[in-house]
Design a protein around this motif. Structure first.
Motif, PDB file in Angstrom:
ATOM      1  N   ILE A  22       0.727  -1.075   0.076  1.00 33.60           N
ATOM      2  CA  ILE A  22       0.112   0.121  -0.027  1.00 33.60           C
ATOM      3  C   ILE A  22       0.738   1.343  -0.139  1.00 33.60           C
ATOM      4  O   ILE A  22       0.696   2.211  -0.674  1.00 33.60           O
ATOM      5  CB  ILE A  22      -0.925   0.098   1.366  1.00 33.60           C
ATOM      6  N   ALA A  23       1.976   1.158   0.793  1.00 34.22           N
ATOM      7  CA  ALA A  23       2.894   2.344   0.694  1.00 34.22           C
ATOM      8  C   ALA A  23       3.489   2.632  -0.484  1.00 34.22           C
ATOM      9  O   ALA A  23       3.704   3.754  -0.841  1.00 34.22           O
ATOM     10  CB  ALA A  23       3.750   2.121   1.984  1.00 34.22           C
ATOM     11  N   LEU A  24       4.077   1.586  -1.190  1.00 37.52           N
ATOM     12  CA  LEU A  24       4.403   1.742  -2.623  1.00 37.52           C
ATOM     13  C   LEU A  24       3.449   2.323  -3.740  1.00 37.52           C
ATOM     14  O   LEU A  24       3.955   3.138  -4.195  1.00 37.52           O
ATOM     15  CB  LEU A  24       4.874   0.413  -2.994  1.00 37.52           C
ATOM     16  N   LYS A  25       2.335   1.926  -3.497  1.00 36.33           N
ATOM     17  CA  LYS A  25       1.330   2.372  -4.392  1.00 36.33           C
ATOM     18  C   LYS A  25       0.778   3.727  -4.095  1.00 36.33           C
ATOM     19  O   LYS A  25       0.210   4.546  -5.086  1.00 36.33           O
ATOM     20  CB  LYS A  25       0.352   1.281  -4.706  1.00 36.33           C
ATOM     21  N   HIS A  26       0.592   4.134  -2.873  1.00 36.34           N
ATOM     22  CA  HIS A  26      -0.003   5.411  -2.619  1.00 36.34           C
ATOM     23  C   HIS A  26       1.048   6.130  -1.492  1.00 36.34           C
ATOM     24  O   HIS A  26       1.222   5.721  -0.564  1.00 36.34           O
ATOM     25  CB  HIS A  26      -1.337   4.971  -1.621  1.00 36.34           C
ATOM     26  N   ALA A  27       1.568   7.205  -2.222  1.00 35.16           N
ATOM     27  CA  ALA A  27       2.581   8.009  -1.457  1.00 35.16           C
ATOM     28  C   ALA A  27       1.922   8.621  -0.190  1.00 35.16           C
ATOM     29  O   ALA A  27       2.984   8.944   0.695  1.00 35.16           O
ATOM     30  CB  ALA A  27       3.144   8.936  -2.194  1.00 35.16           C
ATOM     31  N   ARG A  28       0.958   8.752  -0.248  1.00 33.41           N
ATOM     32  CA  ARG A  28       0.333   9.379   1.094  1.00 33.41           C
ATOM     33  C   ARG A  28       0.132   8.669   2.436  1.00 33.41           C
ATOM     34  O   ARG A  28       0.090   9.012   3.542  1.00 33.41           O
ATOM     35  CB  ARG A  28      -0.972  10.137   1.047  1.00 33.41           C
ATOM     36  N   TYR A  29       0.481   7.134   2.103  1.00 35.36           N
ATOM     37  CA  TYR A  29       0.355   6.261   3.261  1.00 35.36           C
ATOM     38  C   TYR A  29       1.880   5.824   3.479  1.00 35.36           C
ATOM     39  O   TYR A  29       2.755   5.712   2.639  1.00 35.36           O
ATOM     40  CB  TYR A  29      -0.539   5.066   2.747  1.00 35.36           C
ATOM     41  N   GLU A  30       2.086   5.388   4.584  1.00 34.81           N
ATOM     42  CA  GLU A  30       3.146   4.714   5.213  1.00 34.81           C
ATOM     43  C   GLU A  30       3.190   3.369   5.820  1.00 34.81           C
ATOM     44  O   GLU A  30       2.019   3.302   6.649  1.00 34.81           O
ATOM     45  CB  GLU A  30       4.050   5.580   6.025  1.00 34.81           C
ATOM     46  N   ALA A  31       4.023   2.436   5.692  1.00 29.74           N
ATOM     47  CA  ALA A  31       3.758   1.158   6.400  1.00 29.74           C
ATOM     48  C   ALA A  31       4.290   1.468   7.744  1.00 29.74           C
ATOM     49  O   ALA A  31       5.466   1.861   8.159  1.00 29.74           O
ATOM     50  CB  ALA A  31       4.610  -0.086   5.559  1.00 29.74           C
ATOM     51  N   GLU A  32       3.676   0.906   8.855  1.00 28.94           N
ATOM     52  CA  GLU A  32       3.952   1.104   9.994  1.00 28.94           C
ATOM     53  C   GLU A  32       3.708  -0.081  11.115  1.00 28.94           C
ATOM     54  O   GLU A  32       3.318  -1.195  10.571  1.00 28.94           O
ATOM     55  CB  GLU A  32       3.112   2.466  10.619  1.00 28.94           C
ATOM     56  N   GLU A  33       4.074   0.023  12.193  1.00 29.04           N
ATOM     57  CA  GLU A  33       3.562  -1.136  13.306  1.00 29.04           C
ATOM     58  C   GLU A  33       3.201  -0.794  14.695  1.00 29.04           C
ATOM     59  O   GLU A  33       3.740   0.400  15.089  1.00 29.04           O
ATOM     60  CB  GLU A  33       5.189  -1.828  13.542  1.00 29.04           C
ATOM     61  N   ILE A  34       2.126  -1.266  14.937  1.00 30.16           N
ATOM     62  CA  ILE A  34       1.494  -0.832  16.216  1.00 30.16           C
ATOM     63  C   ILE A  34       2.357  -1.677  17.280  1.00 30.16           C
ATOM     64  O   ILE A  34       2.305  -2.834  17.489  1.00 30.16           O
ATOM     65  CB  ILE A  34       0.076  -1.092  16.189  1.00 30.16           C
ATOM     66  N   PRO A  35       3.001  -1.159  18.307  1.00 26.66           N
ATOM     67  CA  PRO A  35       3.808  -1.827  19.472  1.00 26.66           C
ATOM     68  C   PRO A  35       2.626  -2.459  20.205  1.00 26.66           C
ATOM     69  O   PRO A  35       1.501  -2.354  20.328  1.00 26.66           O
ATOM     70  CB  PRO A  35       4.287  -0.652  20.101  1.00 26.66           C
ATOM     71  N   GLY A  36       3.298  -3.709  20.616  1.00 28.04           N
ATOM     72  CA  GLY A  36       2.404  -4.615  21.576  1.00 28.04           C
ATOM     73  C   GLY A  36       2.279  -3.666  23.182  1.00 28.04           C
ATOM     74  O   GLY A  36       2.860  -2.878  23.571  1.00 28.04           O
ATOM     75  N   SER A  37       1.043  -4.032  23.523  1.00 30.12           N
ATOM     76  CA  SER A  37       0.640  -3.301  24.750  1.00 30.12           C
ATOM     77  C   SER A  37       0.579  -1.918  24.877  1.00 30.12           C
ATOM     78  O   SER A  37       0.377  -1.366  25.838  1.00 30.12           O
ATOM     79  CB  SER A  37       1.605  -3.659  25.946  1.00 30.12           C
TER      80      SER A  37
END
Length: 467
Positions: A239-254
């Motif tokens: 998604i991040a590669l196709k749409h420059a307005r979005y970024e790949a992220e991670e939600i931390p545990g807890s």
């Protein structure tokens, strides 16, 4: 005309010239003071934000107060709107210098990023079922991944169409046809209503990780529907590669709860930035001044409004949409032009202008002194006339009378020279005429006394002796 008449006339002209010079001096001083006052005035930038009372609005209000207290170069004038879409519309119409808006909303064509107000994370979760005896067991929700959302109903927190479009983007990237997923949107103040709706199969919230709204929604659904199951966006990188307005992220545990841990481990997702935007036409100097001042007072703003702690600099090393404004990028990358770089052309222009002003001043001086030069010419002519009179003088008394007249002319001429209205070459020419007069007096006195001319000195003072 008596000898005192030309003296009085020249004195009056000098007074008029002095008054004119003083008037011009006051005009120049006033213009310089007005220009300095204008240059030192803080730059006021209007910023559109909304709705009233929202987190964005509170941050901008605190920002405006901090700028007013601590900045001598930039001030902020908030414009309250109904929401981010209206703020961006004002920016695009040129009715606001800055605006607060989410990166995936419809942007004006010339909108550029100055700073990141916060990073919004997409949080997707599904309930495990009604709480009961087995509620403390590990959640084994009916929906374990995004692909399971086909034929289900998803609640979207927030009325903005951007959240709906974001969900559709995630579904398409995950291989799910958006038309097969039913959606319903709730206002941010309808959390309890959302939690009590048994027809909902999953929930979507978009906000910072410490968002009170997201945390409240997760807590409310867990109370009424059981332990939440967080759904990873496994296609986040695509998604991040196709749409420059979005970024790949991670939600931390807890991050949403410690005991039990919500989520139990990190979860892949995507994020979208909430931005402080400016039009491309905003000058580099103004944009840089705003950027520097924003990060200078960020801690102050964060003490007033917690949400200000999320303000970060935009990424300049990778392509982003919208792009980073050149003024902010110059400060971030350390390529901001120095004072001399910015204004060297103006310095050259100023030198040319000063040269022109000098030439104009010289011409004006000669123009204002034209009467004195005319007087000098008339004085020379008068002395020449006196020379002719001296050659026909009948007595010593006539010679003394002519000498007194010439003495008055000499005094006026030296006064003009001291005042700077008489040039050196004019004085030299005047000296030749005066020398001729002295020789004529000496010759005529010798004739009257019957003494050879070479044995008699002129009775009057020469220009050299007066100088």
């Amino acid at each position: 005309m008596s000898p005192s008449d030309p003296v009085r006339s020249a004195h009056d002209r000098r007074q008029r010239r002095l008054l004119l010079v003083l008037a011009l001096g006051f005009v120049v001083f006033g213009a310089a003071a007005a220009a300095l006052f204008y240059v030192l005035q803080p730059e006021t930038l209007s910023i559109a934000v909304g709705p009233a009372g929202s987190d964005d609005h509170q941050v901008v209000q605190a920002m405006a107060e901090a700028f007013g207290d601590e900045s001598r170069t930039v001030r902020l004038s908030p414009i309250t709107t109904e929401g981010a879409a209206e703020s961006l519309a004002l920016l695009g119409a040129g009715k606001a210098d800055l605006a607060i808006g989410r990166g995936d909303l419809g942007m004006p064509a010339d909108a550029q990023t100055l700073a990141v107000l916060r990073k919004n994370y997409v949080v997707l979760w599904s309930p495990s079922g009604r709480p009961g005896k087995d509620s403390k067991k590990k959640a084994s929700g009916k929906i374990g991944e995004i692909a399971d959302l086909a034929g289900r109903k998803v609640a979207i927190i927030g009325r903005t169409g951007a959240n709906l479009e974001l969900l559709r983007t995630i579904l398409v990237a995950s291989g799910v046809e958006p038309d097969k997923v039913a959606t319903v949107q709730f206002r941010t103040d309808e959390i309890e209503k959302l939690a009590q709706d048994p027809t909902l199969d999953a929930y979507l919230a978009v906000g910072p990780l410490d968002s009170r709204i997201t945390a409240a929604a997760i807590a409310a659904t867990s109370r009424s529907r059981g332990v939440p199951k967080f759904l990873p966006v496994e296609a986040s990188e695509a998604i991040a590669l196709k749409h420059a307005r979005y970024e790949a992220e991670e939600i931390p545990g807890s991050v949403f709860n410690a005991k039990p841990a919500w989520p139990e481990d990190k979860v892949d997702t995507i994020s979208v930035n909430h931005l402080i935007l400016a039009r491309k036409e905003l000058s580099e100097a103004k944009a840089a001044a705003f950027y520097r001042q924003l990060f200078a007072v960020r801690d102050t703003i964060a003490h007033r409004v917690a949400g200000a702690a999320h303000i970060t600099k935009p990424e300049t090393e990778k392509e982003a949409e919208p792009s980073v404004h050149r003024g902010a990028a110059a400060v971030i990358n350390g390529t901001e032009r120095t004072f001399l770089d910015k204004y060297s052309d103006y310095f050259w222009f100023a030198l040319l202008l000063l040269s022109g002003i000098g030439s104009a001043a010289a011409w004006l001086r000669r123009y204002l002194n034209r009467d004195d030069r005319d007087d000098t010419t008339s004085h020379r002519n008068r002395i020449l006339a006196v020379v002719r009179e001296v050659r026909d003088a009948e007595s010593e008394h006539d010679l003394l009378a002519s000498q007194r007249e010439v003495d008055a002319i000499i005094g006026e001429t030296l006064k003009c020279y001291d005042d700077g209205t008489l040039e050196q070459e004019d004085l030299a020419a005047f000296g030749l005429v005066l020398e001729l007069h002295d020789h004529a007096v000496a010759e005529r006195r010798a004739t009257l006394q019957g003494v050879p001319a070479d044995q008699t000195k002129a009775s009057g003072p020469t220009l050299a002796s007066l100088r």
